[in-house]
Design an enzyme around this catalytic site. Structure first.
Site, short mmCIF file in Angstrom:
data_model
loop_
_atom_site.label_atom_id
_atom_site.label_comp_id
_atom_site.label_asym_id
_atom_site.label_seq_id
_atom_site.Cartn_x
_atom_site.Cartn_y
_atom_site.Cartn_z
N THR A 1 -13.10 -13.74 -2.22
CA THR A 1 -12.84 -13.70 -3.66
C THR A 1 -13.58 -14.80 -4.41
O THR A 1 -13.84 -15.88 -3.85
CB THR A 1 -11.32 -13.87 -3.90
N ARG B 1 -2.14 -18.13 -19.02
CA ARG B 1 -1.51 -17.97 -17.70
C ARG B 1 -2.04 -19.08 -16.80
O ARG B 1 -3.25 -19.31 -16.75
CB ARG B 1 -1.90 -16.59 -17.14
N TYR C 1 -3.94 -19.16 -3.32
CA TYR C 1 -4.64 -17.91 -2.97
C TYR C 1 -6.09 -18.21 -2.59
O TYR C 1 -6.58 -17.79 -1.53
CB TYR C 1 -4.58 -16.94 -4.16
N GLY D 1 0.83 -1.21 0.00
CA GLY D 1 0.00 0.00 0.00
C GLY D 1 0.87 1.25 0.00
O GLY D 1 2.10 1.18 0.07
N1 UDP Z 1 -4.72 -10.78 -18.77
C1 UDP Z 1 -4.11 -10.72 -20.02
N2 UDP Z 1 -2.93 -10.02 -20.11
C2 UDP Z 1 -2.36 -9.37 -19.06
C3 UDP Z 1 -3.01 -9.42 -17.80
C4 UDP Z 1 -4.20 -10.14 -17.69
O1 UDP Z 1 -4.57 -11.32 -20.98
O2 UDP Z 1 -1.29 -8.77 -19.22
C5 UDP Z 1 -5.99 -11.54 -18.63
C6 UDP Z 1 -5.94 -12.64 -17.59
O3 UDP Z 1 -5.51 -13.84 -18.17
C7 UDP Z 1 -7.41 -12.70 -17.14
C8 UDP Z 1 -7.91 -11.26 -17.32
O4 UDP Z 1 -6.97 -10.63 -18.17
O5 UDP Z 1 -8.15 -13.53 -17.99
C9 UDP Z 1 -7.97 -10.50 -16.01
O6 UDP Z 1 -6.72 -10.66 -15.35
P1 UDP Z 1 -6.33 -9.84 -14.05
O7 UDP Z 1 -4.92 -10.21 -13.70
O8 UDP Z 1 -6.61 -8.38 -14.27
O9 UDP Z 1 -7.34 -10.33 -12.94
P2 UDP Z 1 -7.67 -11.82 -12.40
O10 UDP Z 1 -8.88 -12.28 -13.18
O11 UDP Z 1 -6.47 -12.67 -12.58
O12 UDP Z 1 -8.01 -11.58 -10.96
#
Ligand code: UDP
Length: 328
Positions: free
Chosen positions: A116, A280, A140, A36
């Site tokens: 979450t 990812r 997580y 933060g």
């Molecule tokens: N994502 C992406 N490229 C990036 C970051 C995120 O394609 O550089 C995609 C990720 O795979 C997910 C969505 O965007 O499907 C949202 O990701 P974020 O990390 O914002 O939030 P999360 O859903 O993981 O909490």
């Protein structure tokens, strides 16, 4: 009410602090500033400290006559939780149990917990209701579910009243541009895309377009951080001793990664080059809330449900604060 906001210098916590103070609550922020930022605390009193120190936490609860605790302090990166689970179990479980213990000693009976949609894992049916089985697929999600389970037991045994609010994807920033999202390193989609628009990155890498969704990219339910805060306020009012409220907080509408990038192009007027990357690890194809229970229970609904509004507010913050809270 005298409210302790743990993690009030973070992204969602800092927006909560502004809202609580606007509503006339007395706010004390406890934050170790590991992720933060002190300037994000625009109201209330900031105490730099750590809930891992139970005695110090008890002292704060007593000294300020705290009546309710809102707990936003957590590690929240899925990928990191896989590679460094100890950090997640220590920060999200051990530290939170310390906080709950301090509350028990000091007889503070109201607790609002940041949970979450990751507690649901990879749901078979979307939209996700609160009845969907909670089966996390990463550390997580397990750490957040562990605390939800503890809260259920503490409510029964000790009369704790709690709200466990399961966030979908928090996004956006304060409408006056005073506070916003700043993670270092940044890993979230919208801030990264906006960094491309600001010329700080060359392109956005899309994490996979071979998912079973309409355009092949992952779908998420983006909810404005201000609307999350409003739901917390409503939940705080409804908490009763010995009872738990467990709710999804989302808009109920999903948007694909491609849609998000397109809306960012529209809002910023920037071409935003994209690259196709690999999937990812741990990303479920689609996470969308059935938000009807929150609407019924809290008499709440998102005031800014449109993705464009959410991204406009984020863009306002990022343009005003291209280096976030660090003024270089
Ligand atoms: N994502 C992406 N490229 C990036 C970051 C995120 O394609 O550089 C995609 C990720 O795979 C997910 C969505 O965007 O499907 C949202 O990701 P974020 O990390 O914002 O939030 P999360 O859903 O993981 O909490």
């Amino acid at each position: 009410m005298n409210v302790l906001v743990v993690g009030g210098a973070g992204y969602i916590g800092s927006h909560m602090v502004q809202l609580l103070v606007q509503q006339g609550h007395h706010v004390v922020v406890l934050d170790n500033l590991s992720t933060g930022y002190a300037p994000a605390v625009t109201a209330g009193k900031l105490i730099v400290g750590d809930i891992k120190d139970q005695q110090a936490t008890e002292k704060i609860l007593q000294e300020y006559g705290i009546e309710a605790v809102m707990h936003f302090a957590a590690c929240a990166l899925v990928g990191e939780s896989v590679t460094d689970p100890a950090k997640y179990y220590q920060n999200n479980v051990v530290a939170t149990l310390n906080l709950l213990e301090a509350m028990r000693v000091c007889e503070v009976k109201k607790f609002v917990f940041s949970s979450t949609c990751a507690t649901y894992g990879i749901p078979e049916i979307v939209p996700i209701t609160e009845k969907t089985i909670q089966q996390p697929v990463n550390p997580y999600g397990f750490t957040k579910l562990a605390i939800e389970n503890a809260l259920r037991d503490y409510a029964k045994a000790y009369g704790l009243g709690y709200a466990a609010l399961r966030y979908f994807n928090a996004a956006g920033a304060a409408l006056d541009g005073s506070i916003g999202e700043d993670h270092n390193p940044e890993s979230h989609l919208i801030p990264i895309v906006l960094q491309v628009a600001l010329g700080q990155r060359k392109s956005i890498s899309i994490y996979g377009d071979d998912y079973p969704t309409a355009d092949g990219t992952c779908i998420r339910d983006y909810i404005h951080v201000h609307d999350l805060g409003l739901a917390h306020l409503a939940a705080l009012e409804r908490i009763e001793a010995g009872q738990g409220i467990e709710l999804n907080l989302g808009t109920g509408v999903g948007h694909s990664v491609r849609e998000v990038i397109d809306v960012c192009r529209e809002v910023t007027g920037h071409a935003i080059p994209e690259l196709m990357g690999k999937r990812r690890d741990g990303d479920p194809p689609e996470l969308v809330a059935d938000a009807s229970l929150a609407q019924q229970t809290l008499g709440w609904s998102p005031t800014m449900p449109e993705l464009k509004q959410i991204i406009e507010s984020a863009w306002h913050w990022h343009r005003r604060n291209p280096t976030g809270y660090c003024k270089n």
